[in-house]
Motif scaffolding. Structure first.
Motif, PDB file in Angstrom:
ATOM      1  N   ASN A   1       0.855  -1.173   0.000  1.00 43.90           N
ATOM      2  CA  ASN A   1       0.000   0.000   0.000  1.00 43.90           C
ATOM      3  C   ASN A   1       0.896   1.229   0.000  1.00 43.90           C
ATOM      4  OD1 ASN A   1      -1.573   2.247   0.825  1.00 43.90           O
ATOM      5  ND2 ASN A   1      -3.095   0.854   1.679  1.00 43.90           N
ATOM      6  N   PRO A   2       0.813   2.084  -1.055  1.00 47.81           N
ATOM      7  CA  PRO A   2       1.685   3.247  -1.129  1.00 47.81           C
ATOM      8  C   PRO A   2       1.318   4.286  -0.077  1.00 47.81           C
ATOM      9  CG  PRO A   2       0.088   3.314  -2.899  1.00 47.81           C
ATOM     10  CD  PRO A   2      -0.091   1.992  -2.193  1.00 47.81           C
TER      11      PRO A   2
ATOM     12  N   ASN B   1      11.011   2.487  -5.808  1.00 49.94           N
ATOM     13  CA  ASN B   1      12.473   2.465  -5.827  1.00 49.94           C
ATOM     14  C   ASN B   1      13.043   1.899  -7.121  1.00 49.94           C
ATOM     15  OD1 ASN B   1      12.605   3.592  -3.284  1.00 49.94           O
ATOM     16  ND2 ASN B   1      12.702   1.632  -2.235  1.00 49.94           N
ATOM     17  N   LYS B   2      12.242   1.142  -7.869  1.00 52.84           N
ATOM     18  CA  LYS B   2      12.716   0.618  -9.148  1.00 52.84           C
ATOM     19  C   LYS B   2      12.823   1.699 -10.209  1.00 52.84           C
ATOM     20  CE  LYS B   2      11.696  -3.304 -10.901  1.00 52.84           C
ATOM     21  NZ  LYS B   2      13.000  -3.980 -10.758  1.00 52.84           N
ATOM     22  N   GLN B   3      12.033   2.773 -10.048  1.00 51.35           N
ATOM     23  CA  GLN B   3      12.006   3.861 -11.021  1.00 51.35           C
ATOM     24  C   GLN B   3      11.759   3.327 -12.439  1.00 51.35           C
ATOM     25  OE1 GLN B   3      15.622   6.148 -10.438  1.00 51.35           O
ATOM     26  NE2 GLN B   3      14.901   6.947  -8.483  1.00 51.35           N
ATOM     27  N   ARG B   4      10.759   2.476 -12.538  1.00 50.04           N
ATOM     28  CA  ARG B   4      10.402   1.859 -13.820  1.00 50.04           C
ATOM     29  C   ARG B   4       8.903   2.024 -14.057  1.00 50.04           C
ATOM     30  NH1 ARG B   4      15.182   1.832 -14.131  1.00 50.04           N
ATOM     31  NH2 ARG B   4      16.574   0.100 -14.713  1.00 50.04           N
ATOM     32  N   PRO B   5       8.493   2.987 -14.880  1.00 54.63           N
ATOM     33  CA  PRO B   5       7.067   3.070 -15.217  1.00 54.63           C
ATOM     34  C   PRO B   5       6.641   1.880 -16.063  1.00 54.63           C
ATOM     35  CG  PRO B   5       8.345   4.593 -16.562  1.00 54.63           C
ATOM     36  CD  PRO B   5       9.289   4.033 -15.550  1.00 54.63           C
TER      37      PRO B   5
ATOM     38  N   GLY C   1       1.157   1.959 -14.241  1.00 56.45           N
ATOM     39  CA  GLY C   1       1.705   3.292 -14.396  1.00 56.45           C
ATOM     40  C   GLY C   1       3.066   3.460 -13.779  1.00 56.45           C
ATOM     41  N   HIS C   2       3.376   4.699 -13.408  1.00 56.43           N
ATOM     42  CA  HIS C   2       4.655   5.031 -12.808  1.00 56.43           C
ATOM     43  C   HIS C   2       4.829   4.300 -11.481  1.00 56.43           C
ATOM     44  CE1 HIS C   2       5.300   9.035 -15.178  1.00 56.43           C
ATOM     45  NE2 HIS C   2       4.903   8.044 -15.953  1.00 56.43           N
ATOM     46  N   ASP C   3       6.076   4.205 -11.037  1.00 61.79           N
ATOM     47  CA  ASP C   3       6.418   3.505  -9.794  1.00 61.79           C
ATOM     48  C   ASP C   3       6.097   2.013  -9.886  1.00 61.79           C
ATOM     49  OD1 ASP C   3       7.156   5.954  -8.496  1.00 61.79           O
ATOM     50  OD2 ASP C   3       5.023   6.360  -8.217  1.00 61.79           O
ATOM     51  N   SER C   4       6.056   1.479 -11.130  1.00 59.73           N
ATOM     52  CA  SER C   4       5.687   0.071 -11.360  1.00 59.73           C
ATOM     53  C   SER C   4       4.383  -0.279 -10.661  1.00 59.73           C
ATOM     54  CB  SER C   4       6.802  -0.860 -10.880  1.00 59.73           C
ATOM     55  OG  SER C   4       7.958  -0.714 -11.673  1.00 59.73           O
ATOM     56  N   VAL C   5       3.481   0.705 -10.575  1.00 59.69           N
ATOM     57  CA  VAL C   5       2.219   0.473  -9.877  1.00 59.69           C
ATOM     58  C   VAL C   5       1.270  -0.357 -10.736  1.00 59.69           C
ATOM     59  CG1 VAL C   5       0.971   2.536 -10.676  1.00 59.69           C
ATOM     60  CG2 VAL C   5       0.462   1.568  -8.432  1.00 59.69           C
ATOM     61  N   ILE C   6       0.547  -1.255 -10.076  1.00 61.46           N
ATOM     62  CA  ILE C   6      -0.518  -2.028 -10.711  1.00 61.46           C
ATOM     63  C   ILE C   6      -1.731  -1.966  -9.788  1.00 61.46           C
ATOM     64  CG2 ILE C   6      -1.266  -4.271 -11.601  1.00 61.46           C
ATOM     65  CD1 ILE C   6       1.689  -5.006 -11.952  1.00 61.46           C
ATOM     66  N   VAL C   7      -2.857  -1.504 -10.315  1.00 64.35           N
ATOM     67  CA  VAL C   7      -4.087  -1.437  -9.528  1.00 64.35           C
ATOM     68  C   VAL C   7      -5.150  -2.301 -10.186  1.00 64.35           C
ATOM     69  CG1 VAL C   7      -3.541   0.859  -8.648  1.00 64.35           C
ATOM     70  CG2 VAL C   7      -4.943   0.630 -10.696  1.00 64.35           C
TER      71      VAL C   7
END
Length: 345
Positions: free
Chosen positions: A31-32, A126-130, A103-109
């Protein structure tokens, strides 16, 4: 916002071994820090990067600051809360209920109710991979792709995501280089495989294959649900941002500086289309009466009746058009200024 800002934004975003190396570390659900996207009255006028049409009954659009909007008629829009403020770049629905956005921050919702409510399945700032695209082969088996060859796979509906490295997409020289440094310095090898691959921008599932396009002219094909890929012939050295198969099975790829190509079948050569523009091409759609529409930066819209000859139309405001759907006999686009309803003749 000036167009060169958006061009730079997308250039940043979207800039052989027999089996991919698979990371052994499982990505935990995170959870961000409980930060929900801001509910804003004018969210439908903010930067929106993608839009989908769910069975001609609902639209879902996503964009900056974690904005997710839904509409059942294409006119009234409701912003849905989600516990992330990361920019969302792509949204996908497997059916009318199950959907995902990345999206950004390798987020998946993920949503299980058609887009009304959403929950974060992955958040790795921390991966800095969109991430730029996602596809599910079944309700449990999915693949997400993004910058620097980032690839995550789930086989439990997104409860866990495992990273893959598709080193089979590297040139022979790069593969030999990696073999050499792996034998000498494992830590440096891990750093290199995290950045040596090009950006993966878009996925397309057809009846018999999965296609992926990306940076440096990448066009790749998989026949095992993206576990391994084979490079197709290079036809252009710039980035591709969309791959699309028309109803007549013609395959299209679109990218930087107005570059659009099509291939009639797997044995034919790629043909270049005269698009009459140097704008970045973002998305290809087909209408029920088989018109092909390509939307682009600078308000450019390409329309074709035969899939080979395109007429150029330009929106007066010149705003970047980033994704579009055909809904209720209307072209509805996600753009740098939010939702746009566009008349197509």
């Amino acid at each position: 916002m000036k167009h060169y800002v958006f061009f730079s934004y997308f250039l940043f975003l979207f800039m052989s071994l027999s089996l991919p190396a698979i990371a052994s570390i499982e990505t935990a659900q995170t959870n961000p820090i409980g930060q929900y996207s801001d509910i804003q009255p004018l969210a439908r006028q903010s930067l929106l990067l993608d839009i989908v049409n769910i069975n001609n009954s609902r639209l879902v659009a996503v964009g900056e600051r974690g904005h997710i909007l839904t509409s059942n008629d294409g006119q009234g829009w409701v912003q849905r809360p989600v516990n992330t403020r990361s920019t969302l770049t792509k949204v996908y629905f497997f059916n009318q209920q199950l959907g995902w956005a990345v999206g950004h921050d390798s987020v998946i919702v993920h949503t299980q109710d058609g887009g009304d409510t959403w929950a974060v399945q992955q958040f790795l700032p921390n991966k800095q991979r969109p991430l730029f695209d996602i596809h599910f082969f079944s309700p449990t088996h999915g693949l997400a792709i993004g910058a620097y060859g980032t690839s995550f796979r789930t086989e439990d509906g997104g409860k866990s995501w495992h990273e893959e490295f598709h080193l089979e997409l590297l040139t022979e020289d790069d593969q030999l280089y990696l073999e050499d440094i792996k034998a000498e310095d494992e830590e440096f090898y891990q750093q290199e495989i995290a950045s040596i691959l090009p950006h993966f921008n878009r996925l397309l599932k057809t009846d018999d294959a999965l296609y992926m396009v990306g940076e440096i002219g990448l066009i790749a094909k998989s026949v095992d649900q993206g576990r391994t890929f084979t490079l197709l012939d290079e036809i252009y050295a710039g980035s591709f941002f969309d791959v699309f198969q028309a109803s007549n099975n013609v395959l299209y790829v679109a990218g930087l500086r107005g570059n659009l190509f099509y291939r009639a079948n797997s044995t034919s050569h790629w043909q270049k289309v005269d698009t009459h523009t140097t704008a970045l091409l973002n998305d290809i759609i087909e209408t029920p009466n088989h018109k092909l529409i390509v939307i682009a930066n600078a308000g450019n819209i390409l329309i074709s009746d035969d899939g080979k000859n395109f007429d150029l139309h330009t929106q007066a405001d010149g705003k970047a058009l980033l994704a579009a759907v055909w809904f209720n006999n209307t072209l509805i686009a996600a753009s740098e200024v939010g939702i746009k309803v566009i008349e197509v003749k």
